[in-house]
Design a protein around this motif. Structure first.
Motif, PDB file in Angstrom:
ATOM      1  N   ARG A 228       4.043   2.526  -8.551  1.00 26.85           N
ATOM      2  CA  ARG A 228       2.660   2.565  -8.083  1.00 26.85           C
ATOM      3  C   ARG A 228       1.743   2.219  -9.241  1.00 26.85           C
ATOM      4  NH1 ARG A 228       2.328   8.589  -6.034  1.00 26.85           N
ATOM      5  NH2 ARG A 228       0.258   8.213  -6.891  1.00 26.85           N
ATOM      6  N   SER A 229       0.614   1.632  -8.931  1.00 28.31           N
ATOM      7  CA  SER A 229      -0.325   1.206  -9.975  1.00 28.31           C
ATOM      8  C   SER A 229      -0.793   2.380 -10.827  1.00 28.31           C
ATOM      9  CB  SER A 229      -1.528   0.504  -9.338  1.00 28.31           C
ATOM     10  OG  SER A 229      -1.131  -0.665  -8.655  1.00 28.31           O
ATOM     11  N   ASP A 230      -1.139   3.511 -10.197  1.00 27.74           N
ATOM     12  CA  ASP A 230      -1.656   4.643 -10.964  1.00 27.74           C
ATOM     13  C   ASP A 230      -0.595   5.253 -11.868  1.00 27.74           C
ATOM     14  OD1 ASP A 230      -0.279   5.523  -8.679  1.00 27.74           O
ATOM     15  OD2 ASP A 230      -1.386   7.417  -8.607  1.00 27.74           O
ATOM     16  N   VAL A 231       0.629   5.343 -11.370  1.00 29.04           N
ATOM     17  CA  VAL A 231       1.710   5.938 -12.154  1.00 29.04           C
ATOM     18  C   VAL A 231       2.050   5.074 -13.369  1.00 29.04           C
ATOM     19  CG1 VAL A 231       4.151   6.597 -12.140  1.00 29.04           C
ATOM     20  CG2 VAL A 231       2.684   7.193 -10.202  1.00 29.04           C
ATOM     21  N   LEU A 232       2.222   3.769 -13.153  1.00 30.65           N
ATOM     22  CA  LEU A 232       2.610   2.891 -14.251  1.00 30.65           C
ATOM     23  C   LEU A 232       1.462   2.661 -15.231  1.00 30.65           C
ATOM     24  CD1 LEU A 232       4.961   0.245 -12.600  1.00 30.65           C
ATOM     25  CD2 LEU A 232       5.474   2.496 -13.554  1.00 30.65           C
ATOM     26  N   SER A 233       0.228   2.674 -14.742  1.00 30.98           N
ATOM     27  CA  SER A 233      -0.923   2.546 -15.648  1.00 30.98           C
ATOM     28  C   SER A 233      -0.959   3.728 -16.610  1.00 30.98           C
ATOM     29  CB  SER A 233      -2.225   2.479 -14.842  1.00 30.98           C
ATOM     30  OG  SER A 233      -2.296   1.286 -14.093  1.00 30.98           O
ATOM     31  N   LYS A 234      -0.673   4.909 -16.102  1.00 28.57           N
ATOM     32  CA  LYS A 234      -0.641   6.104 -16.956  1.00 28.57           C
ATOM     33  C   LYS A 234       0.527   6.034 -17.936  1.00 28.57           C
ATOM     34  CE  LYS A 234      -0.689  11.163 -16.724  1.00 28.57           C
ATOM     35  NZ  LYS A 234      -0.706  12.342 -15.820  1.00 28.57           N
ATOM     36  N   LEU A 235       1.658   5.538 -17.464  1.00 29.82           N
ATOM     37  CA  LEU A 235       2.847   5.461 -18.309  1.00 29.82           C
ATOM     38  C   LEU A 235       2.652   4.465 -19.449  1.00 29.82           C
ATOM     39  CD1 LEU A 235       5.718   6.728 -18.301  1.00 29.82           C
ATOM     40  CD2 LEU A 235       6.497   4.731 -17.030  1.00 29.82           C
ATOM     41  N   TYR A 236       2.055   3.314 -19.141  1.00 30.80           N
ATOM     42  CA  TYR A 236       1.843   2.282 -20.151  1.00 30.80           C
ATOM     43  C   TYR A 236       0.575   2.517 -20.971  1.00 30.80           C
ATOM     44  CZ  TYR A 236       5.538  -0.964 -18.701  1.00 30.80           C
ATOM     45  OH  TYR A 236       6.744  -1.566 -18.460  1.00 30.80           O
ATOM     46  N   GLY A 237      -0.350   3.326 -20.452  1.00 30.81           N
ATOM     47  CA  GLY A 237      -1.617   3.532 -21.138  1.00 30.81           C
ATOM     48  C   GLY A 237      -2.526   2.329 -21.052  1.00 30.81           C
ATOM     49  N   ARG A 238      -2.414   1.580 -19.984  1.00 24.87           N
ATOM     50  CA  ARG A 238      -3.226   0.390 -19.757  1.00 24.87           C
ATOM     51  C   ARG A 238      -3.225   0.089 -18.264  1.00 24.87           C
ATOM     52  NH1 ARG A 238       0.187  -3.999 -18.905  1.00 24.87           N
ATOM     53  NH2 ARG A 238       2.366  -3.524 -19.335  1.00 24.87           N
ATOM     54  N   SER A 239      -4.001  -0.878 -17.868  1.00 26.65           N
ATOM     55  CA  SER A 239      -4.092  -1.230 -16.455  1.00 26.65           C
ATOM     56  C   SER A 239      -2.861  -2.013 -16.020  1.00 26.65           C
ATOM     57  CB  SER A 239      -5.350  -2.070 -16.203  1.00 26.65           C
ATOM     58  OG  SER A 239      -5.406  -2.460 -14.848  1.00 26.65           O
ATOM     59  N   VAL A 240      -2.198  -1.513 -15.000  1.00 22.06           N
ATOM     60  CA  VAL A 240      -1.021  -2.169 -14.439  1.00 22.06           C
ATOM     61  C   VAL A 240      -1.180  -2.207 -12.925  1.00 22.06           C
ATOM     62  CG1 VAL A 240       1.470  -2.010 -14.084  1.00 22.06           C
ATOM     63  CG2 VAL A 240       0.506  -1.443 -16.317  1.00 22.06           C
ATOM     64  N   ASP A 241      -0.924  -3.353 -12.342  1.00 22.58           N
ATOM     65  CA  ASP A 241      -1.019  -3.508 -10.892  1.00 22.58           C
ATOM     66  C   ASP A 241       0.370  -3.658 -10.292  1.00 22.58           C
ATOM     67  OD1 ASP A 241      -3.829  -3.446 -10.700  1.00 22.58           O
ATOM     68  OD2 ASP A 241      -3.950  -5.564 -11.274  1.00 22.58           O
ATOM     69  N   VAL A 242       0.644  -2.880  -9.259  1.00 24.15           N
ATOM     70  CA  VAL A 242       1.884  -3.006  -8.500  1.00 24.15           C
ATOM     71  C   VAL A 242       1.543  -3.655  -7.169  1.00 24.15           C
ATOM     72  CG1 VAL A 242       3.809  -1.799  -7.413  1.00 24.15           C
ATOM     73  CG2 VAL A 242       2.905  -0.987  -9.600  1.00 24.15           C
ATOM     74  N   VAL A 243       2.153  -4.807  -6.927  1.00 24.42           N
ATOM     75  CA  VAL A 243       1.870  -5.579  -5.717  1.00 24.42           C
ATOM     76  C   VAL A 243       3.112  -5.602  -4.842  1.00 24.42           C
ATOM     77  CG1 VAL A 243       1.169  -7.817  -4.794  1.00 24.42           C
ATOM     78  CG2 VAL A 243       0.244  -7.016  -6.990  1.00 24.42           C
ATOM     79  N   ARG A 244       2.925  -5.265  -3.568  1.00 23.35           N
ATOM     80  CA  ARG A 244       4.024  -5.307  -2.598  1.00 23.35           C
ATOM     81  C   ARG A 244       3.732  -6.387  -1.568  1.00 23.35           C
ATOM     82  NH1 ARG A 244       7.036  -0.337  -2.811  1.00 23.35           N
ATOM     83  NH2 ARG A 244       6.100   1.069  -4.362  1.00 23.35           N
ATOM     84  N   ASN A 245       4.724  -7.240  -1.348  1.00 23.74           N
ATOM     85  CA  ASN A 245       4.533  -8.342  -0.421  1.00 23.74           C
ATOM     86  C   ASN A 245       5.852  -8.679   0.254  1.00 23.74           C
ATOM     87  OD1 ASN A 245       3.313 -10.534   0.934  1.00 23.74           O
ATOM     88  ND2 ASN A 245       3.953 -11.944  -0.691  1.00 23.74           N
ATOM     89  N   GLN A 246       5.894  -8.546   1.573  1.00 18.64           N
ATOM     90  CA  GLN A 246       7.067  -8.885   2.367  1.00 18.64           C
ATOM     91  C   GLN A 246       8.330  -8.200   1.852  1.00 18.64           C
ATOM     92  OE1 GLN A 246       7.204 -13.190   2.471  1.00 18.64           O
ATOM     93  NE2 GLN A 246       5.581 -13.304   4.016  1.00 18.64           N
ATOM     94  N   GLY A 247       8.191  -6.909   1.549  1.00 13.88           N
ATOM     95  CA  GLY A 247       9.331  -6.113   1.129  1.00 13.88           C
ATOM     96  C   GLY A 247       9.742  -6.290  -0.310  1.00 13.88           C
ATOM     97  N   ARG A 248       8.984  -7.046  -1.083  1.00 15.58           N
ATOM     98  CA  ARG A 248       9.285  -7.253  -2.491  1.00 15.58           C
ATOM     99  C   ARG A 248       8.186  -6.637  -3.352  1.00 15.58           C
ATOM    100  NH1 ARG A 248      13.372 -10.681  -3.252  1.00 15.58           N
ATOM    101  NH2 ARG A 248      12.760 -11.291  -5.349  1.00 15.58           N
ATOM    102  N   ILE A 249       8.523  -6.380  -4.610  1.00  6.08           N
ATOM    103  CA  ILE A 249       7.609  -5.700  -5.520  1.00  6.08           C
ATOM    104  C   ILE A 249       7.407  -6.537  -6.773  1.00  6.08           C
ATOM    105  CG2 ILE A 249       7.261  -3.653  -6.963  1.00  6.08           C
ATOM    106  CD1 ILE A 249       8.903  -2.067  -4.970  1.00  6.08           C
ATOM    107  N   ALA A 250       6.163  -6.642  -7.207  1.00  6.04           N
ATOM    108  CA  ALA A 250       5.845  -7.282  -8.484  1.00  6.04           C
ATOM    109  C   ALA A 250       4.966  -6.339  -9.269  1.00  6.04           C
ATOM    110  CB  ALA A 250       5.139  -8.615  -8.265  1.00  6.04           C
ATOM    111  N   VAL A 251       5.225  -6.217 -10.564  1.00  6.57           N
ATOM    112  CA  VAL A 251       4.419  -5.390 -11.457  1.00  6.57           C
ATOM    113  C   VAL A 251       3.711  -6.321 -12.428  1.00  6.57           C
ATOM    114  CG1 VAL A 251       4.438  -3.584 -13.209  1.00  6.57           C
ATOM    115  CG2 VAL A 251       5.982  -3.432 -11.249  1.00  6.57           C
ATOM    116  N   LEU A 252       2.381  -6.302 -12.382  1.00  5.09           N
ATOM    117  CA  LEU A 252       1.573  -7.216 -13.190  1.00  5.09           C
ATOM    118  C   LEU A 252       0.816  -6.415 -14.233  1.00  5.09           C
ATOM    119  CD1 LEU A 252       0.145  -9.311 -10.220  1.00  5.09           C
ATOM    120  CD2 LEU A 252       2.269  -9.665 -11.488  1.00  5.09           C
TER     121      LEU A 252
END
Length: 266
Positions: A228-252
């Motif tokens: 999730r964007s909020d979880v990974l942003s906290k983990l990395y200490g920066r803005s991270v976007d988690v995108v879900r599309n057609q059953g697939r996941i991308a972390v930007l």
């Protein structure tokens, strides 16, 4: 009654010099559980497997396998290494590699027995590799070799399967076949799986939990809880976007990240 954990990692920390890889890692893995280990390069995914294999000593904490301290060369652990090309001239055949999965812990050249030969033949059939049984491993394709590596890892019915980027350098079809093979062996034998990967999508349908490593920290939970964007942003200490599309996941990730400014699983 709950089954005893196959693997327990307690307050484990690992550092190389002044660089902390991860701190106070706690993880309990149940029989039959499939856990994906994810994180950027250098986050400590492969060294975690080495610590579980008894090849690397922790800075602090402990790791237990079936209630005992981990030891190098345990037959209770099956290991699938990263895909690497082999010497085309290597005379070692596919069936020889599988036999090493049964006899590799012994000293000297294993003496083939009818029981061992039967086990090898049955496993070759189980992974659909009967036609390459006598083919030198240096002449196998990437997908064929990884199927043999999976067979070698599970032939002795281990309680824990450690897979280190087993899908790297494979095309999408071979990724799907190898991932399905690991999962089928897990379901048949009840072994737990720790699956290191940079791309979660090929195993998204199989995994129970995700262990995400970043910046010496970690998060553990279901894919929906961790990716999730909020979880990974906290983990990395920066803005991270988690995108879900057609059953697939991308972390930007944002462009100011040190060495992994665009982490993408597609």
């Amino acid at each position: 009654m709950a089954k005893s954990a196959v693997l327990k990692i307690k307050k484990a920390s690992l550092s190389f010099g002044e660089k902390s890889i991860w701190n106070d890692l706690d993880l309990s893995v149940a029989p039959g559980e499939f856990i994906a280990v994810i994180g950027a390069n250098g986050s400590g995914k492969t060294v975690l497997l080495k610590a579980i294999l008894g090849q690397l000593q922790l800075s602090s904490g402990e790791i237990e396998l079936l209630g005992d301290k981990v030891a190098h060369g345990s037959r209770q652990v099956g290991y699938i290494p990263q895909h690497r090309s082999t010497d085309p001239q290597l005379p070692l055949r596919s069936r020889d590699l599988l036999r090493m999965g049964l006899d590799g812990h012994r000293f000297g050249i294993p003496f083939p027995s009818s029981k061992t030969s039967k086990q090898v033949s049955e496993m070759l059939k189980a992974v659909g590799a009967e036609d390459i049984a006598n083919t030198p491993i240096g002449q196998l394709s990437g997908g064929q070799l990884q199927r043999i590596r999976v067979a070698q890892a599970v032939i002795d019915n281990p309680k824990l399967i450690l897979a280190d980027e087993p899908l790297s350098a494979l095309d999408l079809k071979q990724q799907s076949l190898v991932a399905e093979l690991i999962d089928s062996q897990r379901r048949q034998n009840g072994a737990a799986v720790l699956f290191v990967t940079h791309d979660v999508n090929p195993v998204l349908d199989y995994i129970d939990r995700v262990l995400y490593l970043a910046n010496g920290k970690f998060r553990i939970g279901t894919p929906d809880e961790v990716l999730r964007s909020d979880v990974l942003s906290k983990l990395y200490g920066r803005s991270v976007d988690v995108v879900r599309n057609q059953g697939r996941i991308a972390v930007l990730g944002s462009s100011d990240h040190d060495h992994h400014d665009h982490e993408k699983w597609t």
